[in-house]
Every structure is written in C-alpha cells, then in structure tokens.
Design an enzyme around this catalytic site. Structure first.
Site: not given
Ligand SMILES: N[C@@H](CCO)C(=O)O
Ligand SMILES: CC(=O)SCCNC(=O)CCNC(=O)[C@H](O)C(C)(C)COP(=O)(O)OP(=O)(O)OC[C@H]1O[C@@H](n2cnc3c(N)ncnc32)[C@H](O)[C@@H]1OP(=O)(O)O
Length: 383
Positions: A168, A333, A363
């Site tokens: 991410s 995702d 995701h």
């Molecule tokens: N759950 C993750 C999602 C973001 O990629 C976060 O809070 O960083």
C-alpha cells in the site's frame, strides 16, 4: 485507554543510533543534521526518523532489508504490544528467527514514515522554535519521505538494501526507492500498490481529508495545543470509517455482517447494524492512536504519488529499476485493483514479475495473508 495522540505525542530522546547488540525491536531515533530539501522547494528542519531493527548487520553490510509500513502503520513490525507500542507487530508472522525474514540471517530495518506520528517528525512534532508544527507542517511527497529514509540508510552504513518491501503506502515508497536509487536496491517486493494514485484513489482520500479539515476542532491544523485532547477526532473517525470500507471486500462484509443488527440494538429505533458498529470500533481505535494532522499529511502525500512525475512518465520511470522485482496483487482488492499491479509488473524489465495473493479480505490482505506474503519474500530473496 490511552489519551488521544494530539495530547500525548511521545517526545523521545534526541537520538539513539543502532549499535551492535541492541535488543531487537527497541525503538531508536536518527536525527538529520541539516534541513531536508523538499520537492515543494521548501525545507524541513529538525527531521527525525524513529526506527526499529531486528537481527544483526553483517560485516559486509549486505544483509539489510528495508520494510516500509502502510498509512497507519509504524516501526513496530514485529513483537508484542508494550510500552510505546499500542499494537502488536503488524507483520509479526514475517519477521523473526526461522520466519521468511529470518532475523538469524537478515538485518531488518523498519522506519516510521516522515510526516507520521509514531516517533518520526510530523505535524504534531515540535519545530526548532519549540512550538508545534500543526498546520504549518510542509506538504510532503513520497519522494521527500524516501529522501529522509535514504539519510537513515546512510547513517546505518547501508549502501544497498538486499530487499526493499512494502504494501500500500509502503509499496509506493518501496517503488520510489527502486526508481530514484536503483543502485541501492538489490531486490524489491511491491504489494497492493500502484505506480500513480488514480482518480478514484484521490477521490476516496480527498473525502477523508475533507472529513478532517471540516471538523471544527481542526483549527487550520493548529489544534494540538489550542485545546489539548479535543482535536478533530470526529473527522478522523469518519475518515477511518470510510477508508476501512475500501480496505475490505464487499463479499467479506456481506458474509460477516449481512443485514444483522448489532447486539441489543434495533435499526428501526435508531440502533446500528453490525457493520456500522464494526466501523465505529475501527474509528475509535484509530482516534486513540493516531494524529489527525499526520493522517492528512500522509494522505496528501499518497495522492501526490506518481512515480513518473518529471521522469518522462510511468513507463520511463519503471525502466530505471534494476532490482530483482516481484509485484503482488490481492485478488479481492477494490482500492488498489489488481490491474494496477499488472501495469507495474509489465513496466519493470524481466518476465514473470506478477503474483497474486488470494484473500477474501480485500486490500488488507497484504497485512493478513502473511503465509502467502512470506512465500513471496522467500522467492524474491532467492529461496
Ligand atoms: N489497514 C492499513 C490499510 C492501508 O493500506 C492501514 O491502516 O495502514
Ligand atoms: C500497516 C498497518 O496498517 S499497521 C497497524 C495495524 N493496522 C491497523 O490497525 C489497520 C486497521 N485495521 C485493520 O486494517 C485490520 O483490523 C487488520 C488488518 C489489522 C486486522 O484485520 P482482522 O484481523 O481481519 O480484524 P477485523 O478487521 O475483523 O477487526 C477485528 C476487530 O473488530 C471488532 N469487531 C468485529 N465485529 C464487530 C462489531 N460488530 N462491532 C464492534 N466491533 C467489532 C473485533 O472485536 C476486533 O476488535 P479488536 O481489533 O479491538 O480486537
């Protein structure tokens, strides 16, 4: 319950560099001696990065692995919750003796991102004049954040990472490392990320930023000292609720919650559905551990992400990568769709770069499917 972070931003010692024999996972700080020149042409003085390490740096310094966290993550990637660590390590299954990032072999470094609120310099930090940055904190990009991380690598004496890995937002920075400093990245694992934030990603993120800055307690970002403990918590909670829906898959939410009402509550009488209660819970948890100003700074930096900016476009930028690379999509995702990882994999030279993590969770699969992610780590490290 801990206090909301806008009243309890930890003020660590000035610095504490890693030394041979340090206990694993002890949070340390690296302070940059000179102001950081930002992409915006502003300068950020007093930059400090918090980081944790596991394992030992080899004499030839060739066994260092850089792990980069996502939006609300931190340097505590492994180990239990404890003082200074409100949550257990977010990739605990991956890091440790005998695990895919085997700390008997690899020296694992996890910095907290620049602009964050878990020990690194961010909007809740003090400026050199002793006041908090607040709304005066500069606009950051992924490139600024990686420039700060490169300073940490220099300080640790690590010229070249054996692996840079992130998911991410962490994947965006890993990609930026490999494009801007190809000679410093031997192998690369990108999870659930994109070459450039898309219109839809900017839209979802923009709504989250709007929820925070429209909260009357935002006060232009200068809320930290104005009314301690009364920051824009409603706005941050709303942002997290919205974001969390995008982090999970629609079939998962349906299968887990369906139309069920929360215990002892009746939606016909103003009560909540279970899924609403679930989102309330995640919002409450984040508000207790995360600073709203950092959330805004990091979200805006993610929206700035375009690895091709000023480099002749995405394809030209990706051609700069020399690392052995793997790119992995989470099949469910809906935020960073698998087509985006396919584009990344196709743009990096060499065949067969694309992998799929199978998960019902959407995701967040890159955080939850540690078995599959671990296999990818082993593969990219060469067995
Ligand atoms: N759950 C993750 C999602 C973001 O990629 C976060 O809070 O960083
Ligand atoms: C890189 C990083 O993100 S590092 C930091 C760790 N990440 C985060 O905190 C991000 C936010 N959280 C998440 O993204 C996810 O919770 C993950 C990925 C960490 C874990 O996912 P999962 O294990 O699937 O947990 P899930 O999303 O089901 O949430 C479980 C929580 O919801 C609660 N919950 C479940 N149903 C309900 C409900 N109907 N009402 C209220 N709460 C509920 C559970 O009690 C549990 O609470 P707890 O976490 O306080 O123990």
């Amino acid at each position: 319950m801990s206090a909301a972070p806008d009243t309890a931003v930890p003020l660590p010692p000035a610095s504490g560099a890693w030394r041979e024999g340090d206990p694993p996972g002890r949070r340390q700080w690296w302070a940059r001696a000179t102001p950081l020149a930002l992409e915006s042409e502003r300068e950020l003085p007093g930059v400090r990065l918090a980081y944790e390490t596991w394992g030992r740096l080899a004499a030839d310094r060739g066994n260092a692995v850089l792990v980069l966290h996502a939006l609300t993550g931190d340097s505590h990637a492994a180990g239990p919750a404890g003082p200074g660590h409100p949550t257990a390590g977010w990739w605990d299954g991956l890091i440790g003796p005998g695990r895919p990032l085997d700390t008997d072999r690899w020296f694992v470094v996890v910095p907290n991102v620049l602009g964050g609120c878990q020990g690194s310099t961010g909007p809740a930090s003090l400026r050199p004049d002793g006041r908090r940055w607040g709304g005066g904190f500069p606009y950051l990009t992924q490139r600024d954040q990686v420039a700060a991380e490169a300073g940490l690598a220099d300080a640790l004496g690590i010229d070249r990472w054996a692996l840079v890995v992130g998911g991410s937002m962490g994947g965006m920075r890993a990609l930026e490392w490999a494009v801007s400093r190809p000679e410093r990245v031997r192998s690369l694992l990108l999870l659930a990320c994109t070459a450039a934030a898309t219109a839809e990603q900017i839209a979802w993120a923009g709504v989250q930023v709007r929820a925070i800055v429209d909260d009357p307690n935002w006060r232009g970002g200068d809320y930290h000292d104005a009314s301690p403990g009364h920051g824009p918590h409603a706005g941050l909670g709303l942002a997290r609720r919205l974001a969390h829906v995008t982090y999970r898959s629609e079939p998962e939410l349906q299968a887990r919650f369906g139309r069920a009402a929360q215990d002892h509550e009746d939606p016909a009488l103003g009560g909540r559905y279970q899924v609403e209660s679930y989102l309330d819970h995640h919002a409450d948890k984040l508000v207790r551990r995360f600073d709203a100003g950092a959330y805004v700074t990091l979200t805006r930096a993610m929206n700035a992400h375009d690895v091709g900016r000023g480099r002749g476009g995405v394809r030209a930028a990706l051609r700069r990568i020399t690392a052995t690379a793997l790119v992995a999509a989470v099949d469910s995702d809906r935020l960073y769709r698998p087509a985006q990882q396919a584009e990344l994999a196709a743009g990096i030279s060499g065949a067969d770069r694309l992998r799929t993590v199978r998960s019902p969770h959407g995701h967040d699969g890159f955080l939850l499917e540690t078995g599959q992610v671990g296999e990818l780590v082993r593969e990219v490290l060469g067995g």
